[in-house]
Design an enzyme around this catalytic site. Sequence first.
Site, PDB file in Angstrom:
ATOM      1  N   ARG A 116       3.739 -34.843 -48.747  1.00  0.00           N
ATOM      2  CA  ARG A 116       5.198 -34.733 -48.865  1.00  0.00           C
ATOM      3  C   ARG A 116       5.502 -33.512 -49.721  1.00  0.00           C
ATOM      4  NH1 ARG A 116       9.178 -39.158 -51.699  1.00  0.00           N
ATOM      5  NH2 ARG A 116      11.121 -37.971 -51.462  1.00  0.00           N
ATOM      6  N   HIS A 133      19.736 -43.403 -47.878  1.00  0.00           N
ATOM      7  CA  HIS A 133      20.026 -42.041 -47.430  1.00  0.00           C
ATOM      8  C   HIS A 133      19.837 -41.905 -45.914  1.00  0.00           C
ATOM      9  CE1 HIS A 133      20.169 -37.589 -47.983  1.00  0.00           C
ATOM     10  NE2 HIS A 133      19.432 -37.623 -46.886  1.00  0.00           N
ATOM     11  N   GLU A 134      18.664 -42.287 -45.438  1.00  0.00           N
ATOM     12  CA  GLU A 134      18.404 -42.101 -43.994  1.00  0.00           C
ATOM     13  C   GLU A 134      19.335 -42.976 -43.162  1.00  0.00           C
ATOM     14  OE1 GLU A 134      16.937 -39.512 -43.625  1.00  0.00           O
ATOM     15  OE2 GLU A 134      15.823 -39.370 -45.502  1.00  0.00           O
ATOM     16  N   GLY A 142      12.126 -38.589 -45.912  1.00  0.00           N
ATOM     17  CA  GLY A 142      12.575 -39.353 -44.752  1.00  0.00           C
ATOM     18  C   GLY A 142      13.234 -38.449 -43.741  1.00  0.00           C
ATOM     19  N   TYR A 151      22.983 -30.733 -50.547  1.00  0.00           N
ATOM     20  CA  TYR A 151      22.843 -32.131 -50.952  1.00  0.00           C
ATOM     21  C   TYR A 151      23.729 -32.472 -52.154  1.00  0.00           C
ATOM     22  CZ  TYR A 151      18.637 -32.802 -48.075  1.00  0.00           C
ATOM     23  OH  TYR A 151      17.767 -32.921 -47.037  1.00  0.00           O
TER      24      TYR A 151
HETATM   25  N1  BES Z   1      17.327 -34.708 -42.809  1.00  0.00           N
HETATM   26  C1  BES Z   1      16.630 -34.685 -44.027  1.00  0.00           C
HETATM   27  C2  BES Z   1      15.271 -34.051 -43.949  1.00  0.00           C
HETATM   28  C3  BES Z   1      15.250 -32.607 -43.503  1.00  0.00           C
HETATM   29  C4  BES Z   1      16.207 -31.708 -43.934  1.00  0.00           C
HETATM   30  C5  BES Z   1      14.243 -32.168 -42.675  1.00  0.00           C
HETATM   31  C6  BES Z   1      16.165 -30.392 -43.498  1.00  0.00           C
HETATM   32  C7  BES Z   1      14.209 -30.850 -42.253  1.00  0.00           C
HETATM   33  C8  BES Z   1      15.169 -29.963 -42.670  1.00  0.00           C
HETATM   34  C9  BES Z   1      16.496 -36.084 -44.623  1.00  0.00           C
HETATM   35  O1  BES Z   1      17.576 -36.912 -44.377  1.00  0.00           O
HETATM   36  C10 BES Z   1      16.426 -35.910 -46.119  1.00  0.00           C
HETATM   37  O2  BES Z   1      17.376 -35.448 -46.675  1.00  0.00           O
HETATM   38  N2  BES Z   1      15.309 -36.271 -46.717  1.00  0.00           N
HETATM   39  C11 BES Z   1      15.100 -36.163 -48.145  1.00  0.00           C
HETATM   40  C12 BES Z   1      15.310 -37.462 -48.823  1.00  0.00           C
HETATM   41  C13 BES Z   1      16.584 -37.642 -49.505  1.00  0.00           C
HETATM   42  C14 BES Z   1      16.627 -38.962 -50.233  1.00  0.00           C
HETATM   43  C15 BES Z   1      17.069 -36.523 -50.348  1.00  0.00           C
HETATM   44  C16 BES Z   1      13.656 -35.783 -48.374  1.00  0.00           C
HETATM   45  O3  BES Z   1      12.892 -35.740 -47.408  1.00  0.00           O
HETATM   46  O4  BES Z   1      13.287 -35.537 -49.509  1.00  0.00           O
HETATM   47 ZN    ZN Z   2      19.268 -36.253 -45.420  1.00  0.00          ZN
END
Ligand code: BES
Ligand code: ZN
Length: 635
Positions: A581, A320-321, A294, A407
Amino acid sequence: MLRIPTAMVLALALAACKPGVEAQSKVSNVIDSSTVLDPNSYAQTDKVRIEHLNLDLRVDMAARRLLGSAELQLHWLDPKAGALVLDTRDLDIRRIDGFDGKVWRPLRYTLDRRDPVYGSALRIKLKSALPRVRIQYATRPEASGLQWLTPAMTASKQPFMFSQSQAIHARSWVPLQDTPGVRFTYDARIRTDASLMAVMSADNNPNAVRNGDYRFSMPQKIPSYLLAIAVGDLVFKPISARSGVWTEPSMLDAATAEFADTEKMIEVTEKLYGPYQWGRYDMLVLPASFPFGGMENPRLSFITPTVIVGDKSLVSLIAHELAHSWSGNLVTNSSWKDMWLNEGFTSYVENRVVEAIYGKDQADMENVISQFGLAEELKTMPAEDQLLAHAPLVGRDPDDALSDIAYVKGQWFLMFLEKRFGRDTFDAFLRHWFTTHAFTSTHSAEFERFLNAELMQKHPGKVSPEEIAQWLHQPGIPSVAVPAKSARFDAVDNMRSKWLSGEINVSEIDTKAWSTQEWVRFLEGMPEVVTLVQAHDLQSAFAFDGTPNGEIAQRWYPIAIESGAVESRPDIEAFLSSVGRRKLIMPTYTALAQSDEGRAFARAVFAKARAGYHPITAASVEKVLADPAPQNNTP
Ligand code: BES
Ligand code: ZN
């Protein structure tokens, strides 16, 4: 994730042409983000800042280009600066004009040589501090922040285009100051084929008439990485008065059913941390090539369809988002070294929302899975990358610095503080952090100061300064950290052990009530070596091959590959060809790359699948499938 060796980082840091390096070394001990330049941007944010962006773009699906103009309204801190330096990557600049308050006049400019990571600085010469500058330009088909899908690659069989700007890809589709340290409002006019719909990280009108001419406005200040656009055969269905789903028609009902709890999630988060500040909260469910789970584009999160598994078991992604609407979009890391302020805080909030709506068991299972992932990653991560308060990412690609440290260690630190200070105290503290820092960009040192003043001083004796220092400034996980535990996982571990030791048959493992997380745990806890006989046992009992659940596929296929179960190959090929993905497919590519035969198979699959991958995913796969370094056989 491929990491740059330290020696190389140093060498890169010394390269004088890198953005921000010079300023960085002069101000090495200054921690105020308003004076420290972001080393991942060419922008001179100590001299000038974008206040407002006005985009006017035409979307040419056939040529895979955006064409038009970006008009920047500027706030000058140093009116004598003499130049406006912008970030660009692979943009064709057609002409630049400046407005002096009365007339528009052409301006002279130069475009620096392209740096593979940072792109080309666009240097616009100015005799005075002009309030507005307009750049006419076109993007290139290979823009790293855009993916163009042919009709064959979508469910609707219509062309599709979407952006992914984080971390530093906005510069590949808009010339701007591409740093999270600068915030601006924006307006846009987007023209497309009349049969297509455009949406942006702005005020999307659920009732917009589909006519190929769309206008957007984002009245709240956002950093460049939250600029977002998507164009395709998009339709909308509401979930509540302020929330709903945009997606291709065939996915609409499944998506709204899966994400039905979104309004509840907004309400839970508001109760904890204050009102949702962005108006609507909609979700755009993209084709499966979306490279992430996301992306928190404001007012319109971008979401992978791979979390639509029918039982809401993966909707923590939505929590999360959505949580980023507080941690990240409201209070933003001022440069990517402090990404934990976005992602760690968001993971913490996400888990609180999951706990409130789906219960403690679910929240615990998700934490155990994240901490398992962190432990795996730590095995090979250089110590200097294991700090929450990371050193500036000089000479590095911020995408390469993305890790579970931000994270999971970030979330764990906040869980530690919650436990020590008590939930009520900590909730009030976090709410206060969001309120006092709303719509600003900030950094680790400011959080440390705030933590000290608002928690440590006010509630002495609960946590020692050494403990804080360990979390923020030391590698690894502090010994005071309490690992997450899950009784439901204990039961899964128990079943797996009994089967592995031959005490029970695979058919005696009672999986009837298992959720996605229990399947994930079952597979993650398998030993290094699963024999071919065991793999066949698992496959015949549970039919993992071809599973529609990407979280399970991600963990099963590497096991099948390592055990030598070649009959899984057609399903592996189908999985790698239908999903883009990155997190889901990289473990399988990595497992295949371990043997010459596997690598050859993976390369053949990649050659066919590549056209459907996002540039970000394609680049990651390419790295993993590169020829292995020659073995050093000297004794
Ligand atoms: N902001 C991030 C995605 C991101 C991070 C894009 C760094 C580019 C560089 C997004 O909020 C995110 O963390 N996505 C995760 C999902 C989450 C539930 C851990 C993902 O895409 O896996
Ligand atoms: Zn994130």
